[in-house]
Design a protein around this motif. Structure first.
Motif, mmCIF file in Angstrom:
data_model
loop_
_atom_site.group_PDB
_atom_site.id
_atom_site.type_symbol
_atom_site.label_atom_id
_atom_site.label_comp_id
_atom_site.label_asym_id
_atom_site.label_seq_id
_atom_site.Cartn_x
_atom_site.Cartn_y
_atom_site.Cartn_z
ATOM 1 N N LEU A 1 0.829 -1.195 0.000
ATOM 2 C CA LEU A 1 0.000 0.000 0.000
ATOM 3 C C LEU A 1 0.871 1.255 0.000
ATOM 4 C CD1 LEU A 1 -2.713 1.387 0.061
ATOM 5 C CD2 LEU A 1 -2.796 1.064 2.545
ATOM 6 N N ALA A 2 1.976 1.216 0.730
ATOM 7 C CA ALA A 2 2.892 2.356 0.726
ATOM 8 C C ALA A 2 3.427 2.604 -0.678
ATOM 9 C CB ALA A 2 4.048 2.108 1.694
ATOM 10 N N LEU A 3 3.808 1.527 -1.371
ATOM 11 C CA LEU A 3 4.302 1.660 -2.746
ATOM 12 C C LEU A 3 3.227 2.237 -3.651
ATOM 13 C CD1 LEU A 3 6.395 1.210 -4.961
ATOM 14 C CD2 LEU A 3 5.596 -1.166 -5.138
ATOM 15 N N GLU A 4 2.006 1.759 -3.493
ATOM 16 C CA GLU A 4 0.900 2.264 -4.302
ATOM 17 C C GLU A 4 0.681 3.753 -4.055
ATOM 18 O OE1 GLU A 4 -3.628 1.668 -3.610
ATOM 19 O OE2 GLU A 4 -3.025 0.047 -4.970
ATOM 20 N N ASN A 5 0.741 4.165 -2.804
ATOM 21 C CA ASN A 5 0.534 5.573 -2.464
ATOM 22 C C ASN A 5 1.627 6.460 -3.051
ATOM 23 O OD1 ASN A 5 -1.844 5.211 -1.019
ATOM 24 N ND2 ASN A 5 -0.790 4.880 0.916
ATOM 25 N N ILE A 6 2.872 6.035 -2.916
ATOM 26 C CA ILE A 6 3.976 6.841 -3.436
ATOM 27 C C ILE A 6 3.903 6.924 -4.960
ATOM 28 C CG2 ILE A 6 6.477 7.090 -3.609
ATOM 29 C CD1 ILE A 6 6.650 5.439 -0.983
ATOM 30 N N SER A 7 3.673 5.776 -5.601
ATOM 31 C CA SER A 7 3.615 5.742 -7.058
ATOM 32 C C SER A 7 2.476 6.594 -7.594
ATOM 33 C CB SER A 7 3.460 4.292 -7.546
ATOM 34 O OG SER A 7 4.546 3.489 -7.102
ATOM 35 N N ARG A 8 1.371 6.623 -6.881
ATOM 36 C CA ARG A 8 0.224 7.445 -7.286
ATOM 37 C C ARG A 8 0.566 8.927 -7.226
ATOM 38 N NH1 ARG A 8 -3.127 9.702 -3.682
ATOM 39 N NH2 ARG A 8 -2.512 8.212 -2.061
ATOM 40 N N LEU A 9 1.374 9.316 -6.260
ATOM 41 C CA LEU A 9 1.678 10.728 -6.051
ATOM 42 C C LEU A 9 2.858 11.218 -6.882
ATOM 43 C CD1 LEU A 9 1.362 10.676 -2.157
ATOM 44 C CD2 LEU A 9 -0.206 11.825 -3.719
ATOM 45 N N ARG A 10 3.774 10.343 -7.188
ATOM 46 C CA ARG A 10 5.037 10.764 -7.803
ATOM 47 C C ARG A 10 4.853 11.199 -9.250
ATOM 48 N NH1 ARG A 10 9.007 7.587 -10.597
ATOM 49 N NH2 ARG A 10 10.902 8.835 -10.852
ATOM 50 N N ASP A 11 5.420 12.343 -9.569
ATOM 51 C CA ASP A 11 5.485 12.842 -10.942
ATOM 52 C C ASP A 11 6.847 12.455 -11.505
ATOM 53 O OD1 ASP A 11 5.733 14.282 -13.309
ATOM 54 O OD2 ASP A 11 4.755 16.071 -12.519
ATOM 55 N N GLU A 12 6.872 11.544 -12.459
ATOM 56 C CA GLU A 12 8.123 11.013 -12.977
ATOM 57 C C GLU A 12 8.982 12.065 -13.663
ATOM 58 O OE1 GLU A 12 7.400 7.668 -15.463
ATOM 59 O OE2 GLU A 12 6.339 6.517 -13.920
ATOM 60 N N GLU A 13 8.365 13.157 -14.083
ATOM 61 C CA GLU A 13 9.105 14.193 -14.791
ATOM 62 C C GLU A 13 9.870 15.118 -13.851
ATOM 63 O OE1 GLU A 13 9.275 14.208 -18.123
ATOM 64 O OE2 GLU A 13 8.064 12.371 -17.988
ATOM 65 N N MET A 14 9.570 15.049 -12.561
ATOM 66 C CA MET A 14 10.164 15.975 -11.607
ATOM 67 C C MET A 14 11.117 15.260 -10.656
ATOM 68 S SD MET A 14 6.777 18.193 -10.557
ATOM 69 C CE MET A 14 7.729 19.410 -9.647
ATOM 70 N N TYR A 15 12.104 15.979 -10.165
ATOM 71 C CA TYR A 15 12.963 15.468 -9.105
ATOM 72 C C TYR A 15 12.110 15.348 -7.851
ATOM 73 C CZ TYR A 15 16.957 15.073 -5.908
ATOM 74 O OH TYR A 15 17.866 14.630 -4.968
ATOM 75 N N SER A 16 12.097 14.169 -7.249
ATOM 76 C CA SER A 16 11.172 13.906 -6.146
ATOM 77 C C SER A 16 11.908 13.677 -4.834
ATOM 78 C CB SER A 16 10.292 12.687 -6.457
ATOM 79 O OG SER A 16 11.087 11.560 -6.768
ATOM 80 N N VAL A 17 11.410 14.349 -3.793
ATOM 81 C CA VAL A 17 11.922 14.189 -2.435
ATOM 82 C C VAL A 17 10.792 13.608 -1.588
ATOM 83 C CG1 VAL A 17 12.855 15.348 -0.406
ATOM 84 C CG2 VAL A 17 13.480 16.156 -2.699
#
Length: 290
Positions: free
Chosen positions: A183-199
């Motif tokens: 579920l944590a992976l699903e939540n992060i993947s849902r939020l992450r914008d692959e085009e941007m540097y992510s913190v």
């Protein structure tokens, strides 16, 4: 002569013992700044030199009157933003006033972003009230949410993950047969914008495999308390969620394209004493490059 020699040995042993106790006690309150540099070719040029200060695992502890020493150290580190990575309060001796007062002062230094830890997940009602108070002050409380941080027209993404302790309470229905890690992976993947540097801000370092699979560029974590007792070469002896000789007890770790910064924290909880493990404010400077 033998009696005199025995007295000298006894006195020397007492001095060494007292010095050792004094050193341990000093080390439990001797705040320090730990600086790291993280480099990435995905980082926008505008963010080269961007400084992120991290405070983790405060656990209601106070360093100087009104946390003056902690606040002064944060100010001296000259951060662009401050991130609080969980356990701002302690479930065994809760004092939200300390947390709120510290956050109020930190906001005078730089924008503040906060995610929950396992102690917050044990006190849902208290945490909800705390989160409301912090948001009223101007703290950005991230609960499985993402925001962008802008500098000179460029942007990076900041993602905040609620502690997985909430998954058995508040988010239990969302598990639907999944593990908490899934579920944590699903939540992060849902939020992450692959085009941007992510913190990513997430309390638990033992989820490093999840963070790496999600593709996040940089993770700030805590929870390990530096392994509590640190020995030369060996490192930390025990960390919650990792057990004996934890892999992620403090420092910078790499898995694929993901780097994770683990703070040893500033406060203590169930175990009130640290050994060879000074409380730390972490400062990460981002740099553009290979």
């Amino acid at each position: 002569m033998m009696k005199k020699k025995k007295n000298i040995i006894t006195a020397t042993a007492c001095i060494v013992l007292l010095a050792g106790i004094g050193w341990v006690l000093w080390g439990n309150t001797a705040l320090m700044i730990q600086e790291y540099t993280v480099t990435s070719d995905r980082l926008p040029d505008a963010f080269s030199g961007f400084r992120i200060a991290q405070v983790s695992d405060l656990h209601n502890d106070v360093f100087g009157k009104g946390n003056a020493r902690l606040v002064d150290m944060l100010s001296e580190s000259d951060p662009d933003i401050i991130v609080l990575t969980g356990d701002l309060i302690d479930s065994r001796r809760t004092n939200t006033a300390v947390a709120v007062d510290f956050a109020r002062q930190a906001l005078q230094i730089a924008p503040v972003y906060y995610v929950s830890g396992n102690h917050e997940s044990r006190m849902i009602d208290t945490f909800e009230q705390l989160a409301d108070e912090l948001e009223q002050l101007g703290v950005c409380v991230l609960r499985d949410e993402a925001v962008t941080v802008e500098k000179d027209g460029a942007e990076i993404q900041l993602i905040g993950l609620d502690d997985i302790g909430f998954y058995y309470t508040v988010y239990q229905e969302r598990l639907s047969g999944m593990t908490r890690e899934e579920l944590a992976l699903e939540n992060i993947s849902r939020l992450r914008d692959e085009e941007m540097y992510s913190v990513l801000l997430s309390h638990r370092p033992e989820l490093m495999e999840v963070y790496a699979e999600s593709g996040c560029d940089l993770v700030f974590s805590g929870h390990s308390h530096g392994g509590q007792f640190r020995l030369p070469v060996i490192g930390g002896l025990y960390a919650p969620g990792q057990g004996i000789l934890p892999e992620y007890d403090g420092g910078v770790y790499t898995n694929g394209s993901t780097k994770m910064v683990v703070s040893r924290g500033v406060g203590n909880s169930l175990m009130p004493v640290r050994f060879n493990n000074r409380p730390e404010v972490v400062v990460v400077e981002l740099q553009t490059g290979e």
